[in-house]
Design a protein around this motif. Structure first.
Motif, mmCIF file in Angstrom:
data_model
loop_
_atom_site.group_PDB
_atom_site.id
_atom_site.type_symbol
_atom_site.label_atom_id
_atom_site.label_comp_id
_atom_site.label_asym_id
_atom_site.label_seq_id
_atom_site.Cartn_x
_atom_site.Cartn_y
_atom_site.Cartn_z
ATOM 1 N N GLU A 243 -6.904 -4.089 3.041
ATOM 2 C CA GLU A 243 -5.574 -4.564 3.469
ATOM 3 C C GLU A 243 -4.685 -3.392 3.877
ATOM 4 O O GLU A 243 -3.974 -3.463 4.874
ATOM 5 C CB GLU A 243 -4.907 -5.367 2.345
ATOM 6 N N ASN B 233 -3.394 -2.819 7.710
ATOM 7 C CA ASN B 233 -1.960 -2.711 7.916
ATOM 8 C C ASN B 233 -1.608 -1.428 8.679
ATOM 9 O O ASN B 233 -0.786 -1.442 9.601
ATOM 10 C CB ASN B 233 -1.276 -2.697 6.540
ATOM 11 N N ARG C 5 -2.567 -1.845 12.269
ATOM 12 C CA ARG C 5 -1.559 -2.656 12.983
ATOM 13 C C ARG C 5 -0.318 -1.832 13.306
ATOM 14 O O ARG C 5 0.243 -1.916 14.381
ATOM 15 C CB ARG C 5 -1.142 -3.859 12.121
ATOM 16 N N ARG C 6 0.082 -0.986 12.363
ATOM 17 C CA ARG C 6 1.318 -0.208 12.499
ATOM 18 C C ARG C 6 1.158 0.971 13.461
ATOM 19 O O ARG C 6 2.023 1.243 14.283
ATOM 20 C CB ARG C 6 1.692 0.321 11.101
#
Ligand SMILES: *[C@@H]1O[C@H](CO)[C@@H](O)[C@H](O)[C@H]1NC(C)=O
Ligand SMILES: *[C@@H]1O[C@H](CO)[C@@H](O)[C@H](O)[C@H]1NC(C)=O
Ligand SMILES: *[C@@H]1O[C@H](CO)[C@@H](O)[C@H](O)[C@H]1NC(C)=O
Length: 512
Positions: A53, A57, A60-61
């Motif tokens: 996770e 994340n 994605r960032r």
């Protein structure tokens, strides 16, 4: 090229909206090593799900800016939960060092799952591979979680003679996380950037000539180019079976060694080379060579220019003064200013004759790879060339061209010319590098950045890049330790001991 660019002095361009969020609590996933993660697993402070996770994340960032990941595995969380269950049940696989550890693979390494394997090109999108690459199968067996595919210089930098490092049609232009305007080098660019920026725990790259060592140097990570054949090339989009090798790109030497341990060895889909190189694998694996005093008594060779040395009194040499000091302090003997006899015969061969051989080998090897696919929009180099012409907008053909492809397509197997070139290459390795190493009883050859790459490439020799600092503009640079075939144990001792004594690497951070 790499050297002059380093010294140009790039401006640090800050990226708006790019902020580093720190993970509080006693254990930080950011910068965590394989060993840290294993300990956190054991102490029930971490699960593979939390780890995956975190990385998803971060992808994605950061990926909209760094563009280092082409695809994430839609099954990554499912695989994480599976690993967590296995660990809870104390399944035998959960004892492996890489069990439950997320890894990114360069996009030229096949996986038989929902991920595509395209070498960054739309020509291979939708192709179906017959099986996992040999190294991917070994990673799964060790319980590693394949997190996704990392970007690269398209076709591992063999499409054009004037490519943009770290660019591919599917991923766009990757960006160095330290200095946005700096050259991120290639071709395993996405692998190096992703681990540098903590978007994965560890990664795999591939090298034919400089493609692991160079991006590792330019993105401040450890890159390990194993002896050709030590790791299987089965299921890897090829350039040359004579030079291609698959290796780890990680934040630390020990992480790279844990990954190496998991991927070395025999594979029936690269049978001849992996069987031969298996004799180099030490009993008990490579982890035993992570010795803090590994520099003691090692003879390290430094060659005089133009044989890929450190130019005397130049800025480049000054950048490495601290490294030399630390090597000596660790007990290494620096055998300096070595010369190669017959230099005139060795140097041109490394470029000219290498290219003659690679062009013919590429066409043969790529056609064989494409033929082996279950389904594919392209079945030959000629098809790929036609695809690029037809979809020139998609593949940005006007900008990056495909002249290397066209030259390769003109070849017709290993003929008289290629045989001569191959003989020259063998001779250059014997007269040059092997002679240098044996005559001076060297344990390793030390070179700045990626400068030794062609020598190590044509001989199938191993090398490790370790971060060695940052220039005035904040651009990272590395030092590389190369050796004779099968000398991985010595290179690990040297690289690990150097890393522990210097700890040059700093995680990237952008000021808003
Ligand atoms: C693989 O490519 C197909 C297009 O051919 C796409 O629909 C799919 O989402 C891709 N897979 C992943 C994991 O991104
Ligand atoms: C190269 O550098 C060394 C050490 O600084 C020095 O002793 C030597 O004279 C230099 N050689 C040349 C040719 O400049
Ligand atoms: C090989 O080496 C010879 C002698 O140095 C040189 O004349 C020739 O151009 C080289 N390459 C090929 C492909 O023959």
């Amino acid at each position: 090229m790499a050297v002059s660019k380093l010294l140009l002095g790039f401006l640090v361009v800050t990226l708006s909206g790019f902020s580093v969020t720190s993970v509080s609590s006693e254990f930080s996933i950011r910068e965590a090593t394989v060993r840290d993660i294993r300990i956190a697993f054991e102490q029930n402070k971490l699960t593979s799900r939390k780890l995956v996770e975190f990385y998803l994340n971060e992808i994605r960032r950061l990926n909209p800016v760094l563009r280092s990941v082409i695809e994430v595995n839609p099954d990554a969380l499912y695989l994480a939960d599976k690993a967590d269950r296995e660990r809870k049940a104390k399944a035998p696989v959960s004892k492996s060092w890489l069990h439950g550890i997320p890894i990114l693979l360069k996009d030229n390494i096949a996986t038989k799952d929902k991920l595509n394997t395209t070498a960054g090109s739309y020509a291979l999108l939708g192709s179906v591979v017959p099986r996992d690459a040999g190294v991917a199968a070994k990673l799964r067996k060790a319980g590693a979680i394949i997190l996704g595919k990392a970007s690269l210089s398209e076709w591992a930098n063999f499409r054009s003679s004037n490519p943009s490092n770290g660019w591919c049609a599917r991923g766009g232009q990757t960006v160095c996380p330290y200095v946005k305007s700096a050259d991120p080098c290639g071709s395993s660019t996405g692998s190096a950037i992703s681990v540098a920026a903590n978007m994965a725990a560890v990664s795999l790259g591939t090298e034919t000539d400089g493609s692991i060592i160079c991006p590792s140097s330019f993105n401040s990570v450890v890159g390990f180019k194993p002896t050709v054949g030590l790791t299987s090339r089965g299921g890897v989009v090829p350039i040359s079976p004579r030079q291609d090798t698959v290796g780890p790109i990680c934040r630390t030497v020990s992480d790279a060694v844990y990954v190496l341990d998991a991927i070395v060895g025999y594979d029936r889909y690269d049978a001849v080379a992996t069987r031969k190189a298996s004799s180099y694998i030490p009993h008990g694996g490579y982890v035993q060579f992570l010795k803090a005093d590994g520099l003691k008594g090692k003879r390290l060779g430094i060659t005089k220019d133009p044989y890929f040395g450190f130019p005397n009194k130049s800025e480049i040499s000054q950048l490495f003064e601290q490294s030399f000091h630390k090597l000596r302090q660790g007990g290494a003997i620096l055998v300096d200013r070595l010369e190669i006899p017959n230099l005139e015969a060795v140097i041109p061969i490394l470029e000219g004759d290498q290219q003659i051989a690679l062009l013919a080998e590429f066409k043969l090897a790529l056609n064989a790879y494409l033929k082996d696919l279950v389904t594919s929009p392209v079945r030959s180099l000629a098809d790929v060339i036609a695809f690029n012409k037809k979809f020139s907008d998609l593949e940005k053909l006007h900008k990056y061209d495909q002249d290397t492809f066209l030259q390769a397509e003109k070849t017709n197997g290993i003929g008289q010319l290629e045989k001569k070139a191959l003989r020259n290459l063998t001779r250059a390795s014997k007269l040059g590098f092997e002679n240098l190493m044996r005559k001076n009883k060297l344990d390793a050859w030390v070179t700045p950045l990626t400068s030794g790459a062609p020598v190590l490439a044509v001989g199938g020799y191993p090398a490790i890049n370790v971060p060695a600092g940052y220039d005035d503009s904040g651009v990272p640079y590395g030092i590389s330790f190369g050796g004779l075939r099968g000398s991985e144990p010595k290179l690990i001792e040297i690289a690990y001991s150097f890393e522990q004594a210097t700890k040059f690497r700093k995680p990237p951070s952008f000021k808003p």
